[in-house]
Design a protein around this motif. Structure first.
Motif, mmCIF file in Angstrom:
data_model
loop_
_atom_site.group_PDB
_atom_site.id
_atom_site.type_symbol
_atom_site.label_atom_id
_atom_site.label_comp_id
_atom_site.label_asym_id
_atom_site.label_seq_id
_atom_site.Cartn_x
_atom_site.Cartn_y
_atom_site.Cartn_z
ATOM 1 N N THR A 371 0.843 -1.200 0.000
ATOM 2 C CA THR A 371 0.000 0.000 0.000
ATOM 3 C C THR A 371 0.875 1.246 0.000
ATOM 4 O O THR A 371 1.707 1.427 0.897
ATOM 5 C CB THR A 371 -0.912 0.000 1.244
ATOM 6 N N LYS A 372 0.650 2.064 -1.016
ATOM 7 C CA LYS A 372 1.484 3.253 -1.204
ATOM 8 C C LYS A 372 0.697 4.485 -0.797
ATOM 9 O O LYS A 372 -0.447 4.662 -1.213
ATOM 10 C CB LYS A 372 1.840 3.299 -2.693
ATOM 11 N N LYS A 373 1.306 5.320 0.047
ATOM 12 C CA LYS A 373 0.624 6.552 0.463
ATOM 13 C C LYS A 373 1.520 7.745 0.164
ATOM 14 O O LYS A 373 2.734 7.694 0.427
ATOM 15 C CB LYS A 373 0.339 6.517 1.965
ATOM 16 N N LEU A 374 0.889 8.811 -0.320
ATOM 17 C CA LEU A 374 1.610 10.060 -0.613
ATOM 18 C C LEU A 374 1.602 10.907 0.655
ATOM 19 O O LEU A 374 0.532 11.275 1.152
ATOM 20 C CB LEU A 374 0.888 10.778 -1.763
ATOM 21 N N VAL A 375 2.771 11.204 1.200
ATOM 22 C CA VAL A 375 2.818 11.896 2.497
ATOM 23 C C VAL A 375 3.541 13.242 2.433
ATOM 24 O O VAL A 375 3.680 13.915 3.449
ATOM 25 C CB VAL A 375 3.478 11.001 3.575
ATOM 26 N N GLU A 440 -4.516 14.859 9.496
ATOM 27 C CA GLU A 440 -4.333 13.870 10.562
ATOM 28 C C GLU A 440 -3.994 12.493 9.994
ATOM 29 O O GLU A 440 -3.229 11.718 10.569
ATOM 30 C CB GLU A 440 -5.612 13.788 11.390
ATOM 31 N N SER A 441 -4.533 12.213 8.814
ATOM 32 C CA SER A 441 -4.262 10.919 8.158
ATOM 33 C C SER A 441 -2.799 10.799 7.736
ATOM 34 O O SER A 441 -2.317 9.716 7.423
ATOM 35 C CB SER A 441 -5.141 10.782 6.912
ATOM 36 N N GLY A 442 -2.104 11.927 7.690
ATOM 37 C CA GLY A 442 -0.694 11.907 7.261
ATOM 38 C C GLY A 442 -0.519 11.901 5.760
ATOM 39 O O GLY A 442 0.614 11.849 5.274
ATOM 40 N N VAL A 443 -1.603 11.948 5.005
ATOM 41 C CA VAL A 443 -1.457 11.880 3.542
ATOM 42 C C VAL A 443 -1.887 13.194 2.902
ATOM 43 O O VAL A 443 -2.602 13.995 3.494
ATOM 44 C CB VAL A 443 -2.260 10.706 2.923
#
Ligand code: NAD
Length: 484
Positions: A371-375, A440-443
């Motif tokens: 799972t890739k997240k943009l932060v 808050e989600s960090g993304v």
């Protein structure tokens, strides 16, 4: 069904035709189960306007046979010529460069008579992608690309090679202490693969490349199989060749999943071309490696032993001839004759060659996607004002904060300079400005990054490029700045 393999050969330039003739005669006399299709590569093709040194028709032959025995070629001087070797490696996906490096004392001078190592170098990735850009007046960059499948292919190949050839130890060389994501990936993949039960008998170790290269130079006899990235492999194989002293006799292989190319390590030696004095050993040894790859270990053993016997019988070409030890000086043809005469014999002072059918064919595992997240985003900026004072650029950029992203820090040449950077750091005109997600989600989203870029441009900054910050399975997938 015939077990004859159809291969492509090319006589190349300079001494190429002479050493190829000698090699083909040895292969024929030894009973190699091969058929040949010849193509023309090199100088003539380059000068005829083929920028890669090969015509489209000959390229088709290469793609069809997928096994290539290649004599050296001359690359004409002047720009605009693409390296044929690089084109072949990339097109046939020859991910592994294999260079056995042995001492043949006393016939070849070396301080280390027991050297017997094999360097397995990743062949397609790393800084050799050649993706370079000048980004500011003062700074250029080169992209180092390392892929997980690339690491898996080469590390698995090295372990399989060690197993097939009864090698005891595999040493992995990287600079993972500094390049934690690129070299770190290579090291992690190596360590994972080396833990698999089929490799339990092989000792494995990882060393940092600088001490590893020093060991190759100072204690080469302690090394067995080396596996490493492209650039380090390039350097280490030349160090190894020098300390072994036998570069003129060495063959090398470029191996892929379903294709391979074999050649001598030396070049086309135009200074001695056409004189029947070149040593054909490099190409003969490359052909021996090819036979092993093609599961003709019996023929490879026969040729390997005849070649060693010729060497120890003192039948030498001029490049290795020494009054004190050689018995007879021969030319290219005479050397091939001597090897042919000795087919069926074994050496007495060298350990005899013994090749099994050791063609190595590897497959790569599938991995479940992560799972890739943009932060966040690193924005690179060209800025050369106000004596390059980090606080000035920092305070101006902090004003573009907002819409889900805030400026976290700025670095210059990798060192944190804002906020609260060390005093008196030398700064260039190339600033990496790290913006991180505030949600808050960090993304954050791509459109938030796009509008940030607009604000950066509207604030009068020349942004050069962006690098997005990601996590994979919630693990940070970018490096921290020094001082972050
Ligand atoms: P080189 O290896 O051709 O020659 C270096 C020296 O070693 C010369 O003095 C030469 O006479 C000698 N030498 C090389 N092979 C020998 C042999 N088999 N027997 C006896 N002596 C030998 O390197 P170079 O002079 O730097 O390059 C010449 C040309 O070869 C250049 O055009 C270069 O681009 C090309 N090259 C091609 C390959 C290849 O096709 N794989 C590899 C290296 C260089």
């Amino acid at each position: 069904m015939s077990d004859t393999t159809s291969i492509t050969i090319a006589r190349g330039d300079g001494i190429g035709p002479e050493i190829m003739d000698a090699t083909l005669r040895v292969l024929k006399a030894a009973g190699a189960r091969l058929e040949y299709e010849e193509i023309e590569i090199g100088e003539k093709q380059y000068l005829a306007g083929q920028s890669s040194g090969i015509s489209p028709e000959d390229w088709k032959t290469l793609l069809k046979n997928r096994i290539f025995l290649k004599a050296p070629i001359t690359t004409p001087l002047g720009g605009g010529y693409k390296s044929l070797n690089v084109t072949v490696r990339k097109s046939l996906r020859l991910f592994s460069n294999v260079r056995p490096c042995r001492a043949y004392a006393p016939y070849v001078n070396t301080n280390f008579p027991n050297i017997d190592m094999v360097i397995i170098r990743e062949n397609e990735e790393d800084l050799y992608a050649g993706i370079e850009h000048q980004q500011t007046d003062k700074v250029v960059q080169s992209l180092k690309l390392v892929s997980r499948p690339g690491c898996e292919a080469i590390c698995r190949y090295a372990m399989e090679y060690a197993r097939a050839y009864g090698r005891k130890k595999v040493t992995c060389l990287t600079k993972s202490n500094i390049m934690k994501h690129t070299d770190g990936l290579f090291q992690r993949v190596f360590e994972q693969i080396s833990q698999e039960p089929q490799y339990a008998d092989i000792h494995t170790e990882h060393r940092i490349i600088d001490i590893g290269a020093a060991l190759v130079a100072a204690h080469p006899e302690d090394l067995d199989v080396i596996v490493t990235l492209n650039l380090y492999g390039d350097i280490v194989s030349d160090i190894a060749a020098l300390v072994a002293g036998s570069v003129g006799l060495a063959g090398s292989a470029n191996i892929g999943f379903d294709a391979a190319m074999f050649e001598a390590v030396h070049g086309s030696a135009p200074d001695i071309a056409g004189q029947d004095i070149a040593n054909p050993s490099g190409l003969i040894n490359a052909a021996t490696m090819m036979l092993v790859h093609l599961d003709q270990g019996d023929i490879a053993t026969k040729i390997g032993n005849a070649w060693l016997k010729t060497l120890e019988d003192g039948i030498h070409t001029g490049d290795i001839y020494k009054e004190s030890i050689s018995k007879q000086k021969v030319g290219t043809k005479g050397f091939a004759d001597a090897v042919i005469e000795r087919l069926g014999q074994v050496p007495s002072s060298f350990p005899p060659a013994s090749f099994k059918n050791q063609g190595i064919h590897i497959t790569l595992p599938e991995h479940p996607p992560r799972t890739k997240k943009l932060v966040g985003v690193d924005v690179f900026i060209d800025w050369d004002e106000n004596d390059r004072d980090p606080d000035v650029i920092g305070d101006r950029l902090a004003k573009v904060d907002g819409d889900g992203l805030r400026l976290k820090l700025i670095t210059n040449r990798g060192v944190k300079v804002y906020p609260e950077g060390l005093a008196d750091i030398f700064c260039t005109d190339h600033w990496r400005c790290r913006f991180v997600a505030t949600a808050e989600s960090g993304v954050c989203t791509h459109s938030q990054i796009s509008s940030l870029m607009l604000r950066v441009a509207n604030a009068g900054f020349d942004f050069i490029k962006t690098e997005h910050l990601y996590t994979f399975d919630d693990e940070r997938a970018y490096s921290l700045a020094q001082g972050e």
